[in-house]
Design a protein around this motif. Sequence first.
Motif, short mmCIF file in Angstrom:
data_model
loop_
_atom_site.label_atom_id
_atom_site.label_comp_id
_atom_site.label_asym_id
_atom_site.label_seq_id
_atom_site.Cartn_x
_atom_site.Cartn_y
_atom_site.Cartn_z
N ALA A 164 0.87 -1.18 0.00
CA ALA A 164 0.00 0.00 0.00
C ALA A 164 0.90 1.22 0.00
O ALA A 164 1.65 1.45 0.96
CB ALA A 164 -0.92 0.01 1.21
N SER A 166 1.52 5.18 0.01
CA SER A 166 0.86 6.43 0.38
C SER A 166 1.02 7.46 -0.74
O SER A 166 2.12 7.63 -1.29
CB SER A 166 1.45 6.98 1.69
OG SER A 166 0.90 8.25 1.98
N TRP A 176 -0.89 2.12 9.40
CA TRP A 176 -1.82 2.61 8.39
C TRP A 176 -1.74 1.79 7.11
O TRP A 176 -2.76 1.46 6.50
CB TRP A 176 -1.55 4.08 8.10
CG TRP A 176 -2.04 5.00 9.16
CD1 TRP A 176 -1.89 4.87 10.50
CD2 TRP A 176 -2.77 6.21 8.96
NE1 TRP A 176 -2.48 5.92 11.16
CE2 TRP A 176 -3.03 6.76 10.24
CE3 TRP A 176 -3.22 6.89 7.84
CZ2 TRP A 176 -3.71 7.95 10.43
CZ3 TRP A 176 -3.91 8.08 8.02
CH2 TRP A 176 -4.16 8.60 9.30
N THR A 177 -0.51 1.46 6.66
CA THR A 177 -0.37 0.70 5.41
C THR A 177 -0.93 -0.71 5.55
O THR A 177 -1.61 -1.21 4.65
CB THR A 177 1.11 0.63 4.99
OG1 THR A 177 1.90 0.13 6.09
CG2 THR A 177 1.63 2.01 4.61
N ALA A 180 -4.63 -0.41 5.49
CA ALA A 180 -5.10 -0.14 4.14
C ALA A 180 -5.17 -1.44 3.33
O ALA A 180 -6.13 -1.67 2.57
CB ALA A 180 -4.19 0.87 3.45
N GLY A 198 -11.34 2.63 7.48
CA GLY A 198 -10.86 2.52 6.11
C GLY A 198 -12.02 2.43 5.14
O GLY A 198 -13.07 1.88 5.44
N ARG A 200 -12.59 1.48 0.96
CA ARG A 200 -12.06 1.10 -0.34
C ARG A 200 -12.71 1.96 -1.41
O ARG A 200 -13.94 2.15 -1.41
CB ARG A 200 -12.34 -0.38 -0.60
CG ARG A 200 -11.66 -0.91 -1.85
CD ARG A 200 -11.70 -2.42 -1.91
NE ARG A 200 -13.06 -2.93 -1.95
CZ ARG A 200 -13.59 -3.74 -1.03
NH1 ARG A 200 -12.86 -4.14 0.00
NH2 ARG A 200 -14.83 -4.15 -1.14
N VAL A 209 -7.33 3.12 -1.37
CA VAL A 209 -7.98 2.99 -0.06
C VAL A 209 -7.78 4.29 0.69
O VAL A 209 -6.68 4.87 0.68
CB VAL A 209 -7.39 1.81 0.74
CG1 VAL A 209 -7.89 1.83 2.18
CG2 VAL A 209 -7.75 0.48 0.09
N VAL A 211 -7.85 6.02 4.41
CA VAL A 211 -7.78 5.71 5.84
C VAL A 211 -7.96 7.01 6.62
O VAL A 211 -7.33 8.02 6.31
CB VAL A 211 -6.43 5.06 6.21
CG1 VAL A 211 -6.34 4.81 7.70
CG2 VAL A 211 -6.25 3.75 5.45
#
Length: 482
Positions: A164, A166, A176-177, A180, A198, A200, A209, A211
Amino acid sequence: MRLHIDRMQGAVTLLVLLVSALAAFAVHDYGEVASALVFVLGITIAGALSGLVAALIAAVVAFAIYNFYLTEPALTFRIAGGGDLAPLVAFNLCALVSGVLAGRLKDHAEDARSTNLQLNGLLALSHELQSALRLADIVGTLGRGARTILGAEVALFRIDGDRAVSLDARPESADWTDFALRTDRGPKALRVEKALIGRRLGGGAGAMVMVAVPLGAPRLKPAVVDALGNMVALAIERAALSDEITERRAAARAEELKSALLASVSHDFRTPLTAISASASSLLAYGAQLDPDTSAKLLRGIVEEGDRLNRYTANLLEMSRIEAGGSPQPLQILSATEMVAAAIQRVRPRAGDRQFALIGTDPEPLVAANAALFELVLINILDNAVGHSDDGTRIQASLSREMGACRIDIADAGHGIPEAALHRVFDRFYREGRTEGSGLGLAIARGFVEALGGTIEARVPGLDGRGSCITIRLPLVEGALT
């Protein structure tokens, strides 16, 4: 939190004291039942204003004051029978009911207020997202707007296989990743884990995604994040459509440019090629019968038309380089006066009976430019003046210094340019009443001058109240020629 408790205790104390004073007044005039009802009213008010805990505290304190001060025997606690317990049970039941009802009402009111604030913030953020036309603008607007309007941190992630990535400039957080990735692989579009929410924004290749995590109270609602995700998805789709439209317009513009270029080349090259072919054929077929003057005239025509083809080719090559964003040509320190004089000499053989005048300035203005391109620009402008004027008229080039710039004015006393067309003469392939030329000369002049940080403009009249004038301003270079 401590300040809130202190305020609640102070409010309850003040209310109980006020109710006690009213109950003491009522017990003397109306009896114990009236004073008890006054205490019940006070407990209910405490619960309505401050909730269950405040109502229970008020009930205990009210029972103590009622039992100790207002019931017989006074100044004595007595719980001897059901009559003594009745006030305690009644007070606490009132406190419990009013506190629960008040607490629920307060919670619902706070929840409604929080939802209303977040919906208003969502509306304001949607207005900002509508003005974001690129993905980078969407990411920046979302980050700033969510922080200031919704009171939350929001980040967008592009799902790239098992990673994922950013889209924000901030350092990526492992929590966070990972979240996600779990959101993207989850069965539902919306995922909630503790403080993280989260959403999608689509599946398949290039999936994204969003967040979100609240920065403080009130807690960000999943429904608000879901609505925000829909808005961001629409903004991303709108940006993609905008890019696609821009690319199609660029492709259409390139196709138009190619068509115009082919039409211009086919027209402008045909005339000199026809003249060269006719002159060469005449020399080959009738060379022995032609007198020397006629032969020389035909040869000069071949040379002039060849030179004309050479200029067209140079203009096309330079225009192609400008369109492709080619690298700047190496610069030299040049005397603008000498460059103008050299260009006049190059143009003079095909200028007929037109008279040229050069008005210089002392000291000579120096500019940083590529010599070949600078001469090409000046020749294009002088050719433009020749093409717009008649034999016997005057063309004047004057140089001066103007606020740190070298100003070059090339004016003629010809037919002039309509004022409505002054801003268009620098467009590619534009010709105003011209019968020859590719329409690239002034467009190249503008590209060259602007690349050197200068300006170019057309104005009317030129000389003697007639014609037109092209003015170039280039930054001066202070120093000696090298």
